[in-house]
Design an enzyme around this catalytic site. Structure first.
Site, PDB file in Angstrom:
ATOM      1  N   SER A 129       7.710   2.524 -10.920  1.00  0.00           N
ATOM      2  CA  SER A 129       7.248   3.206 -13.117  1.00  0.00           C
ATOM      3  C   SER A 129       7.405   5.078 -12.494  1.00  0.00           C
ATOM      4  CB  SER A 129       5.986   2.284 -12.950  1.00  0.00           C
ATOM      5  OG  SER A 129       5.136   3.260 -12.304  1.00  0.00           O
ATOM      6  N   ALA A 179       6.290  -3.325  -9.580  1.00  0.00           N
ATOM      7  CA  ALA A 179       7.313  -2.042  -9.562  1.00  0.00           C
ATOM      8  C   ALA A 179       6.949  -0.333  -9.289  1.00  0.00           C
ATOM      9  CB  ALA A 179       7.801  -2.281 -11.531  1.00  0.00           C
ATOM     10  N   TYR A 201      14.586   3.221 -14.903  1.00  0.00           N
ATOM     11  CA  TYR A 201      13.054   2.008 -15.099  1.00  0.00           C
ATOM     12  C   TYR A 201      13.197   0.734 -16.169  1.00  0.00           C
ATOM     13  CZ  TYR A 201       8.518   1.519 -15.858  1.00  0.00           C
ATOM     14  OH  TYR A 201       7.194   1.169 -16.367  1.00  0.00           O
ATOM     15  N   ILE A 254       0.835  21.221 -22.381  1.00  0.00           N
ATOM     16  CA  ILE A 254       1.544  20.545 -23.572  1.00  0.00           C
ATOM     17  C   ILE A 254       2.682  21.064 -23.173  1.00  0.00           C
ATOM     18  CG2 ILE A 254       1.747  20.461 -25.964  1.00  0.00           C
ATOM     19  CD1 ILE A 254      -1.746  21.685 -25.880  1.00  0.00           C
ATOM     20  N   GLY A 285      -0.279   2.115  -3.919  1.00  0.00           N
ATOM     21  CA  GLY A 285      -1.562   1.155  -4.548  1.00  0.00           C
ATOM     22  C   GLY A 285      -2.784   1.477  -2.963  1.00  0.00           C
ATOM     23  N   ARG A 339       1.207   9.772 -28.763  1.00  0.00           N
ATOM     24  CA  ARG A 339       1.152   8.400 -27.979  1.00  0.00           C
ATOM     25  C   ARG A 339      -0.201   7.555 -28.175  1.00  0.00           C
ATOM     26  NH1 ARG A 339       5.350  10.460 -27.770  1.00  0.00           N
ATOM     27  NH2 ARG A 339       6.336  11.182 -26.108  1.00  0.00           N
ATOM     28  N   THR A 392       7.641  -3.103 -20.156  1.00  0.00           N
ATOM     29  CA  THR A 392       7.021  -1.874 -19.908  1.00  0.00           C
ATOM     30  C   THR A 392       7.822  -1.470 -21.337  1.00  0.00           C
ATOM     31  OG1 THR A 392       7.403   0.648 -19.501  1.00  0.00           O
ATOM     32  CG2 THR A 392       9.464  -0.809 -19.082  1.00  0.00           C
ATOM     33  N   LEU A 422       0.599  -1.276  -0.049  1.00  0.00           N
ATOM     34  CA  LEU A 422      -0.253  -0.426   0.084  1.00  0.00           C
ATOM     35  C   LEU A 422       0.737   1.385   0.083  1.00  0.00           C
ATOM     36  CD1 LEU A 422      -2.681  -0.788   2.243  1.00  0.00           C
ATOM     37  CD2 LEU A 422      -2.672  -1.065  -0.059  1.00  0.00           C
TER      38      LEU A 422
END
Length: 329
Positions: A79, A77, A143, A209, A39, A223, A119, A36
């Site tokens: 990230s 992981a 990463y 942006i 999470g 993307r 990834t 946690l």
């Protein structure tokens, strides 16, 4: 016939919580292991939450000794690319060393099916797009390097110990549970679509942006956004592949088409009916102009058929979550 028992490491996060729902709805018995740290306890609405850390070898030994586990799904992981550059030791410790703890505990208890959340960052700067599985792997940050190291470890563990694995290389996970029960939550938030929707809902003043002079149709970065539910469906197919003694494999997971930053903002304006203020800033270092996946291998070998490929649907589901669950923040 009863379904298998699976351990989801990092299952209280964005993708893991959606995965738990899909697994339980598909008849699996699900244990969710999470410390946690990133999470959320209330995101574990499906499966049984076990609070603990996969860095703790004694804890892992007790867990595997007392629970029947047929397969392990790894979502635990760290990230954040920028953080990995500032704190590489933390990333290698968690993403590589702790993963080895987990794999070794599995071997001690003869659990030899492993699903790895990998990834697109392991490819580095794209030499061509769309990016297929044969694209050279030259990660440009700790990463991405940590994920590549685990994939290399998995290949060695397969050859030496017969531990079968599937590595799923995400591009940009996006959207929310189509039923509105779960959604994307990070603290701090770094993903474009939830940031744009926070600006739409008034929780953020504007959206930045970073550069509008890229060699793309509208000058902003392009993307590949894949709906989280479609991402989970690929995991379910990969798990079923492993449970019938399928071979180890790696798959790129994306939409196969790209959307620019400006397209995301324009679509969000259409979906939400809000103006969404924009602030133009300079380019960020290390941002390629275009990142798009070639996911044909997953479609052909796993029979994966994404359902939510259009940007408007992805944003609509995310907006439903933003409006319904905004009080959580």
């Amino acid at each position: 016939m009863s379904k298998s028992h699976v351990l989801e490491v990092g299952g209280a996060g964005y993708i893991g919580s959606h995965m738990s729902k899909m697994l339980v709805q598909s008849g699996y018995e699900v244990l969710v292991l999470d410390n946690l740290s990133t999470g959320f306890r209330d995101a574990v609405r499906y499966g049984q939450l076990i609070e603990g850390d996969f860095a703790d070898q004694v804890f892992l030994e007790q867990l595997f000794s007392t629970q029947h586990i047929d397969a392990v799904l790894h979502f635990a992981a760290l990230s954040q690319v920028g953080e990995s550059v500032r704190e590489p030791a933390r990333y290698y410790r968690n993403n590589v060393a702790n993963t080895q703890n987990l794999l070794d505990a599995m071997l001690r208890h003869d659990v030899r099916r492993f699903l790895f959340s990998s990834t697109a960052a392991l490819f580095g700067e794209p030499e061509y797009t769309p990016i297929d599985e044969q694209h050279p792997q030259r990660p440009i940050n700790p990463y991405g390097r940590s994920k590549r190291m685990v994939e290399e470890m998995l290949a060695d563990y397969d050859q030496a110990y017969g531990l079968r694995s599937v590595s799923l290389r995400y591009f940009n996970a996006a959207g929310a549970d189509p039923e509105g029960e779960l959604g994307e939550r990070h603290d701090p938030e770094s993903h474009l679509i939830p940031l744009v929707l926070q600006a739409a809902s008034g929780r953020r003043e504007s959206i930045a942006i970073y550069g509008n002079d890229y060699p793309t149709p509208d000058g902003t970065c392009v993307r590949d956004y894949i709906h989280v539910w479609d991402l989970c469906s690929a995991h379910l197919l990969a798990l079923e592949h492993l449970l019938v003694d399928g071979e180890s494999a790696a798959y790129n997971l994306g939409n196969g088409k790209g959307f620019s930053v400006q397209e995301v903002i324009d679509t969000a304006r259409k979906v939400t009916g809000q103006s969404i203020p924009v602030v133009l800033q300079g380019r960020r270092s290390g941002d390629p102009a275009i990142l798009v996946a070639d996911s044909q291998k997953a479609r052909q070998e796993l029979g994966w058929l994404p359902r939510f490929g259009d940007l408007e649907t992805i944003i609509d589901h995310a907006w439903a979550w933003e409006r319904k669950k905004g009080y959580l923040w």
